[in-house]
Design a protein around this motif. Sequence first.
Motif, short mmCIF file in Angstrom:
data_model
loop_
_atom_site.label_atom_id
_atom_site.label_comp_id
_atom_site.label_asym_id
_atom_site.label_seq_id
_atom_site.Cartn_x
_atom_site.Cartn_y
_atom_site.Cartn_z
N LEU B 202 69.25 1.99 -18.40
CA LEU B 202 69.92 3.29 -18.29
C LEU B 202 69.76 3.96 -19.66
O LEU B 202 70.24 3.45 -20.66
N ILE B 203 69.03 5.08 -19.67
CA ILE B 203 68.67 5.71 -20.93
C ILE B 203 69.37 7.05 -21.06
O ILE B 203 69.12 7.96 -20.27
N SER B 204 70.27 7.14 -22.04
CA SER B 204 70.96 8.41 -22.22
C SER B 204 70.13 9.30 -23.12
O SER B 204 69.63 8.87 -24.16
N THR B 205 69.95 10.53 -22.70
CA THR B 205 69.13 11.44 -23.51
C THR B 205 69.47 12.88 -23.16
O THR B 205 69.99 13.17 -22.09
N HIS B 206 69.22 13.77 -24.12
CA HIS B 206 69.31 15.18 -23.75
C HIS B 206 67.93 15.83 -23.83
O HIS B 206 67.79 17.03 -23.70
N ASP B 207 66.93 14.97 -24.05
CA ASP B 207 65.56 15.49 -24.17
C ASP B 207 64.81 15.24 -22.86
O ASP B 207 64.47 14.11 -22.53
N LEU B 208 64.56 16.32 -22.15
CA LEU B 208 64.03 16.17 -20.80
C LEU B 208 62.59 15.68 -20.77
O LEU B 208 62.16 15.07 -19.78
N SER B 209 61.83 15.91 -21.84
CA SER B 209 60.41 15.56 -21.78
C SER B 209 60.23 14.05 -21.57
O SER B 209 59.31 13.62 -20.90
N HIS B 210 61.16 13.25 -22.12
CA HIS B 210 61.04 11.80 -21.95
C HIS B 210 61.34 11.38 -20.52
O HIS B 210 60.76 10.45 -20.00
N VAL B 211 62.25 12.10 -19.93
CA VAL B 211 62.73 11.68 -18.62
C VAL B 211 61.62 11.79 -17.58
O VAL B 211 61.36 10.87 -16.81
N THR B 212 60.92 12.94 -17.59
CA THR B 212 59.88 13.13 -16.59
C THR B 212 58.73 12.17 -16.80
O THR B 212 58.04 11.81 -15.85
N GLY B 213 58.53 11.75 -18.04
CA GLY B 213 57.40 10.88 -18.35
C GLY B 213 57.45 9.52 -17.67
O GLY B 213 56.49 9.10 -17.05
N PHE B 214 58.57 8.83 -17.76
CA PHE B 214 58.54 7.44 -17.28
C PHE B 214 59.81 6.99 -16.56
O PHE B 214 59.90 5.84 -16.17
N CYS B 215 60.79 7.86 -16.40
CA CYS B 215 62.00 7.44 -15.68
C CYS B 215 61.74 7.48 -14.17
O CYS B 215 61.21 8.46 -13.65
N ASP B 216 62.12 6.41 -13.49
CA ASP B 216 61.98 6.40 -12.03
C ASP B 216 63.02 7.30 -11.39
O ASP B 216 62.77 7.99 -10.42
N GLU B 217 64.22 7.21 -11.96
CA GLU B 217 65.33 7.97 -11.40
C GLU B 217 66.06 8.70 -12.51
O GLU B 217 65.93 8.34 -13.68
N VAL B 218 66.80 9.70 -12.12
CA VAL B 218 67.57 10.47 -13.09
C VAL B 218 68.97 10.71 -12.55
O VAL B 218 69.16 10.95 -11.36
#
Lengths: 279, 272
Positions: B202-218
């Motif tokens: 579970l990765i907390s972030t406010h930077d969206l570019s990372h999320v689209t790159g490799f997160c399966d779910e959001v």
Amino acid sequence: MDPLSWLLEPLRHDFMVRALLVSALVAGVCGVLSCFMNLKGWALMGDAVSHAVMPGVVIAYALNLPFALGAFVFGVGSVAAIGYIKQATRIKEDAVIGLVFTGFFALGLTLISKVRSTIDLTHILFGNVLGISGDDIRQTVLISVLVLVLLLLFRRDLILFCFDPTHARSIGVNTGFLHYLLLSVLSLAAVAGLQTVGIILVVAMLVTPGATAYLLTDRFDRMTWIAIGSAVLSSVLGIYWSYWMDASTAGCIVLVQTGLFLLSFLFAPRHGLLAQQRR
Amino acid sequence: MASHPDLPPSAERIRVSHLCVSYHGVVALHDVTLTVKAGIICGLVGTNGAGKSTLFKALMGFVRPSQGEISINGLPLRQSLRRQAVAYVPQMESVDWNFPIHVANVVMMGRYGGMNLLRIPGRDDHRAVRESLERVELWPLRHRQIGELSGGQRKRAFLARALAQGASVLLLDEPFAGVDIRTERLMITLFQQFRAEGRTLLISTHDLSHVTGFCDEVVLINKTVLAYGDTSEVFTEENLARTFGGSPAQRLTSPSLAPGPEPGREPSGSER
């Protein structure tokens, strides 16, 4: 005078031998604790607790109870008061610490002026290790051993608590217990240190050896040994110095500690001033 | 999925149902419900003060929910925490890098929960530390004081601690803050290995570019779960606008500028 008689002459007096042994023990124990105080950032807390134990000591003496008991109650009580006022108001922590410990200290001062006949204010404020009574020695040794055992027993947990309390909590370590353990040990060590250098300077015992050692090493074990070494050396040299110069014992002990710190500050191989400027 | 032999064989890592948390009467999280399966990298996205760190605290058992419950690996949270199921990887700014401790000792701290009261490491503990350090390629640097590590090595040291702990759930707090691109790639590779082993991140972030790159779910969060699901489905213009209070997407990387409903500090237990 030749160095040998400089060393041996004072040992002909029983009170000097007693003073040297007691203060070396207390210094060593406070040295171990000072590592935790430095790493946890509790120097100010040490100052607060050591002042706040005063009314406890006075009341204990007046009621003929062990002074450690009174010190313990008021030491932990002051920290509880600090914690409570901080979370219940908007006042910043350093202000709360300042007002609580001076309040406790003032209470102690007032009490002592009413029971002057049984205890000497200057002994509490500045220590009286050369004239320490047998009863006080027993209590001080007992406290020192207790503090040492607790610190050794919970050493790894306390290191973890200082370094990363969040992780400690998340793996089920009881950080609340460790917090109060460290505070209790601090109160006890403060009252032991009080015997040698008095309330005003006891914070030096709880901070300086750890700070000296912290500049000299990046290993916790070594830091502890260096802190013990510098603390014991300071108290022994300080007592000799005060004997030959007929100067304040507490002042001499803490001056030697400060001197050792300055040496470390200037010449520490990696974190000293000279080493940093050479980079 | 081939799960790591040491991990509990549970298909479902995190289940949060109807979780409510409030501090001094101020609601920090309201009716949060979500389920994260094993072997998933899940981004937790929201502004500062949206409740990301409150959710982390709840998952570590630091805050007492006023309502709802959490289970990890099918067990109540308390039991799972006792089995060291949850590892928190701190933000790098919150670590005291001058602390006189070396890399192997930090990783060993991951094992403390399973040791006796004196925390004397046994053979298993030493082996776990060695394996973890080898996996993040820090074994040769194990005797370094932690401050002597580079930025990327520091991150890896704390990931190694989570591995040594044997955690099946990793909570990562802004793992990419202040990280160069090379370290970032290395970390993502590690994260993908963890995922393949069945760990859930579970990765907390406010930077969206990372999320689209490799997160399966959001999970999009603002006091409650606004949207949750596969990254591609959740990342719609509309959902993002709801999460960040309607500010344009390109400004979102700098959360202090994003006018959330309640900007400012995250409420925490110790302050008021």
